[in-house]
Design a protein around this motif. Structure first.
Motif, mmCIF file in Angstrom:
data_model
loop_
_atom_site.group_PDB
_atom_site.id
_atom_site.type_symbol
_atom_site.label_atom_id
_atom_site.label_comp_id
_atom_site.label_asym_id
_atom_site.label_seq_id
_atom_site.Cartn_x
_atom_site.Cartn_y
_atom_site.Cartn_z
ATOM 1 N N LYS A 180 -0.856 1.604 -3.555
ATOM 2 C CA LYS A 180 0.302 0.747 -3.297
ATOM 3 C C LYS A 180 1.106 1.162 -2.071
ATOM 4 O O LYS A 180 1.734 0.323 -1.420
ATOM 5 C CB LYS A 180 1.211 0.718 -4.525
ATOM 6 C CG LYS A 180 0.526 0.170 -5.777
ATOM 7 C CD LYS A 180 1.423 0.273 -6.981
ATOM 8 C CE LYS A 180 0.694 -0.214 -8.247
ATOM 9 N NZ LYS A 180 -0.455 0.650 -8.609
ATOM 10 N N TYR A 181 1.138 2.461 -1.754
ATOM 11 C CA TYR A 181 1.982 2.899 -0.645
ATOM 12 C C TYR A 181 1.530 2.311 0.686
ATOM 13 O O TYR A 181 2.335 2.123 1.608
ATOM 14 C CB TYR A 181 2.036 4.432 -0.571
ATOM 15 C CG TYR A 181 0.780 5.083 -0.040
ATOM 16 C CD1 TYR A 181 0.610 5.317 1.314
ATOM 17 C CD2 TYR A 181 -0.243 5.476 -0.907
ATOM 18 C CE1 TYR A 181 -0.542 5.920 1.805
ATOM 19 C CE2 TYR A 181 -1.386 6.067 -0.435
ATOM 20 C CZ TYR A 181 -1.531 6.287 0.923
ATOM 21 O OH TYR A 181 -2.684 6.874 1.410
ATOM 22 N N GLN A 182 0.223 1.977 0.797
ATOM 23 C CA GLN A 182 -0.274 1.406 2.053
ATOM 24 C C GLN A 182 0.393 0.070 2.348
ATOM 25 O O GLN A 182 0.738 -0.228 3.499
ATOM 26 C CB GLN A 182 -1.805 1.227 1.994
ATOM 27 C CG GLN A 182 -2.576 2.503 1.771
ATOM 28 C CD GLN A 182 -2.772 2.833 0.292
ATOM 29 O OE1 GLN A 182 -2.061 2.320 -0.572
ATOM 30 N NE2 GLN A 182 -3.733 3.692 0.002
ATOM 31 N N GLN A 183 0.561 -0.758 1.303
ATOM 32 C CA GLN A 183 1.202 -2.058 1.489
ATOM 33 C C GLN A 183 2.695 -1.911 1.767
ATOM 34 O O GLN A 183 3.270 -2.675 2.537
ATOM 35 C CB GLN A 183 1.007 -2.940 0.255
ATOM 36 C CG GLN A 183 -0.430 -3.429 0.062
ATOM 37 C CD GLN A 183 -1.261 -2.468 -0.771
ATOM 38 O OE1 GLN A 183 -0.930 -1.304 -0.866
ATOM 39 N NE2 GLN A 183 -2.315 -2.968 -1.380
ATOM 40 N N VAL A 184 3.323 -0.917 1.132
ATOM 41 C CA VAL A 184 4.757 -0.727 1.305
ATOM 42 C C VAL A 184 5.085 -0.183 2.694
ATOM 43 O O VAL A 184 6.044 -0.636 3.340
ATOM 44 C CB VAL A 184 5.302 0.223 0.223
ATOM 45 C CG1 VAL A 184 6.778 0.530 0.452
ATOM 46 C CG2 VAL A 184 5.112 -0.384 -1.165
#
Length: 289
Positions: free
Chosen positions: A123-127
């Protein structure tokens, strides 16, 4: 039988998915909460560190090549394995002076922290990634990518929770690491290595050494095949901080200092701990004619 001399366990290191003894042949005594000798721990040398860096560097491309979802699955698996051995770790913490309630809280928080970072793995990649506006006929993407190999000083006073809290955000982002365990309380770290070894973590992704910070500081901060150095103890000596910063300039090693007073607090976990060990890669893709 009262005159029997108890055989004390000599804990090994954890390098490349194996449990070697220290190359130096040196050990130091570890004491329980009543100052009785509890066990022996390896006093690692420069050679031990070099072996650990080689293992971490060899493992990093394969670990980074796994999907983010799979890395999250593996962190979740570590949490599962730690859950099954919760009683063992509570007992180990009690031997160094923890009250039962505090020991149980630390072990349970360690399990929860692994699950927290497992949830962030894909998820951190999208954020933190972005699509950048440009004036030409291109798509322009910026995405986080791992730095590579990270040397870590585990917190001194939280031998299990502190170690898990500095390890998880580093490896979930595709890095590999070498951790120098708490100097005073190293045994939980090697017991945790047994958990890693019985889970799905590939050998070399996490390497755990024991020994003295003063002896290994220079080697950990000057090694040219290490990309970052991470430490969190708030009371580190000024001379040590200066040495870390100066040595890191030799190969532009990133230094991340995150002083944490309470490892049970919400401030002790954050997706920003993941991005601290990421670099931003920008890709241009032409569109149209």
């Amino acid at each position: 039988m009262s005159d029997r001399i108890e055989v004390l366990k000599t804990y090994k290191t954890y390098v490349g998915g194996n449990f070697p003894r220290t190359e130096s042949g040196r050990y130091y005594k570890v004491y329980d909460g009543d100052d009785n000798i509890l066990a022996n721990a390896c006093q690692c040398s420069r050679k031990d560190l070099r072996d650990a860096v080689v293992a971490a560097r060899e493992a990093q491309p394969g670990w980074n090549g796994r999907t983010a979802y799979n890395r999250g699955q593996i962190l979740y698996r570590i949490a599962e394995m730690l859950e099954t051995r919760k009683a063992q770790f509570v007992e180990e913490l009690e031997t160094i002076g923890y009250k039962t309630k505090k020991a149980k809280a630390e072990v349970e928080a360690s399990i929860d922290r692994l699950i927290y970072y497992a949830g962030w793995s894909d998820k951190y990649q999208q954020v933190f990634g972005t699509i950048n506006p440009v004036s030409s006929s291109h798509f322009n993407f910026s995405m986080p990518e791992p730095m590579g190999v990270v040397n870590i000083w585990a917190p001194e006073e939280r031998p299990l929770l502190g170690l898990v809290s500095v390890m998880a955000p580093v490896i979930v982002g595709g890095n590999t690491c070498i951790i120098l365990a708490s100097e005073k309380y190293p045994l939980s770290a090697i017991s945790f290595a047994e958990v890693l070894n019985s889970s799905d973590v590939p050998g070399g992704v996490v390497n755990i050494l024991t020994g003295f910070k003063d002896e290994l500081l220079e080697h950990m901060t000057t090694h040219k095949d290490v990309n970052a150095f991470f430490y969190t103890d708030p009371d580190i000596e000024q001379d040590q901080r200066k040495q870390i910063d100066e040595n890191a300039t030799l190969n532009l090693k990133r230094v991340r200092r995150k002083p944490v007073e309470d490892w049970l607090s919400e401030e002790a976990q954050s997706p920003y701990y993941i991005t601290d060990f990421q670099e931003t890669k920008t890709t241009w893709h032409p569109v149209g004619l």
